[in-house]
Design a protein around this motif. Sequence first.
Motif, PDB file in Angstrom:
ATOM      1  N   TYR A   5       0.700  -1.258   0.087  1.00 22.97           N
ATOM      2  CA  TYR A   5       0.105  -0.058  -0.012  1.00 22.97           C
ATOM      3  C   TYR A   5       0.859   1.088   0.078  1.00 22.97           C
ATOM      4  CZ  TYR A   5      -3.769  -2.993   1.276  1.00 22.97           C
ATOM      5  OH  TYR A   5      -4.620  -4.230   1.428  1.00 22.97           O
ATOM      6  N   ALA A   9      -3.202   5.318   0.812  1.00 26.04           N
ATOM      7  CA  ALA A   9      -4.267   4.210   1.248  1.00 26.04           C
ATOM      8  C   ALA A   9      -4.435   3.942   2.822  1.00 26.04           C
ATOM      9  CB  ALA A   9      -3.695   2.811   0.837  1.00 26.04           C
ATOM     10  N   GLU A  11      -6.907   3.054   6.366  1.00 29.81           N
ATOM     11  CA  GLU A  11      -7.834   1.944   6.479  1.00 29.81           C
ATOM     12  C   GLU A  11      -9.049   2.012   5.658  1.00 29.81           C
ATOM     13  OE1 GLU A  11      -8.499   1.395  10.461  1.00 29.81           O
ATOM     14  OE2 GLU A  11      -6.389   1.418  11.204  1.00 29.81           O
ATOM     15  N   GLN A  14      -8.301   0.884   2.211  1.00 31.09           N
ATOM     16  CA  GLN A  14      -7.955  -0.340   2.069  1.00 31.09           C
ATOM     17  C   GLN A  14      -9.253  -1.399   2.099  1.00 31.09           C
ATOM     18  OE1 GLN A  14      -4.628  -1.770   4.826  1.00 31.09           O
ATOM     19  NE2 GLN A  14      -3.682   0.348   4.380  1.00 31.09           N
ATOM     20  N   ASP A  18     -10.340  -3.778  -0.776  1.00 28.66           N
ATOM     21  CA  ASP A  18     -10.942  -5.226  -0.303  1.00 28.66           C
ATOM     22  C   ASP A  18     -12.261  -5.493  -1.032  1.00 28.66           C
ATOM     23  OD1 ASP A  18      -8.810  -5.707   0.922  1.00 28.66           O
ATOM     24  OD2 ASP A  18      -9.640  -5.381   2.987  1.00 28.66           O
ATOM     25  N   ALA A 183      -2.493   0.769  -4.335  1.00 28.68           N
ATOM     26  CA  ALA A 183      -1.826  -0.450  -4.147  1.00 28.68           C
ATOM     27  C   ALA A 183      -1.227  -0.883  -5.152  1.00 28.68           C
ATOM     28  CB  ALA A 183      -2.910  -1.575  -3.409  1.00 28.68           C
TER      29      ALA A 183
END
Length: 232
Positions: A5, A9, A11, A14, A18, A183
């Motif tokens: 990452y 990026a 939380e 992220q 996901d 990412a």
Amino acid sequence: MTRTYTNLANESVQVLLDTLADKNVAPDIYQKTMTKIGTLLGDAILSQISNVHCNVYLACTVEDADFLAKGMLLSLENYLKTVAFACFWNQRFSPFEIEDLKVAPILRKYQEPVSPSVNYLIIIKSIISGACVVRTNLTDLIERISPEKIFIVAPVMYIQAEEKLKNSFEEDIYKKFKFFYFAKDDIRTAEGEVIPGIGGDVYHRLGFNGQEAKNKYIPEIVKNRRSKLIKV
């Protein structure tokens, strides 16, 4: 598998990544997630732009127009006075069925008028893997405009894509590059899918029935912006 990452990026980002990687997510959720990510990438780019009156040109592919690019435009146009827009329809394939030899000729394009001298040219794509689409569209754009800076933007990039793209251009062009992504992944299958990437084939994930279908699609954002240009 190693996913790295960037400092862009947090939380929340992220979690969105996901969601994209989850192959069970429905197309409408996937589309909304792409739009959110586009907005966040736009916010990251705005931190590099100090002048609200600067000349900005945003270019994307047809599959990203109503989602990722739309999100970025929401962010950019909330701050900048004007943002010109371009959209490309590319047909991506491997000549002689050689996976590493990808080409992506332009079938058609929508390009708004802009001054030949552009402060920032922004190329956004849902994922940059082999970089052939970005290379093709960027080559077409710089034949018409002369950008001071070129921002290459994607939620996810394959580990080799950045260097491969730089190697496709002369120094006077690639020295203008600045990459923005959340990412970087280091695994790609024999079929060219980056793992975890953005969860597979973006055309199907966004609700298009393959490449042929997406190339017949006219994005709503193109329809709306073209209509406004005609009325001017």
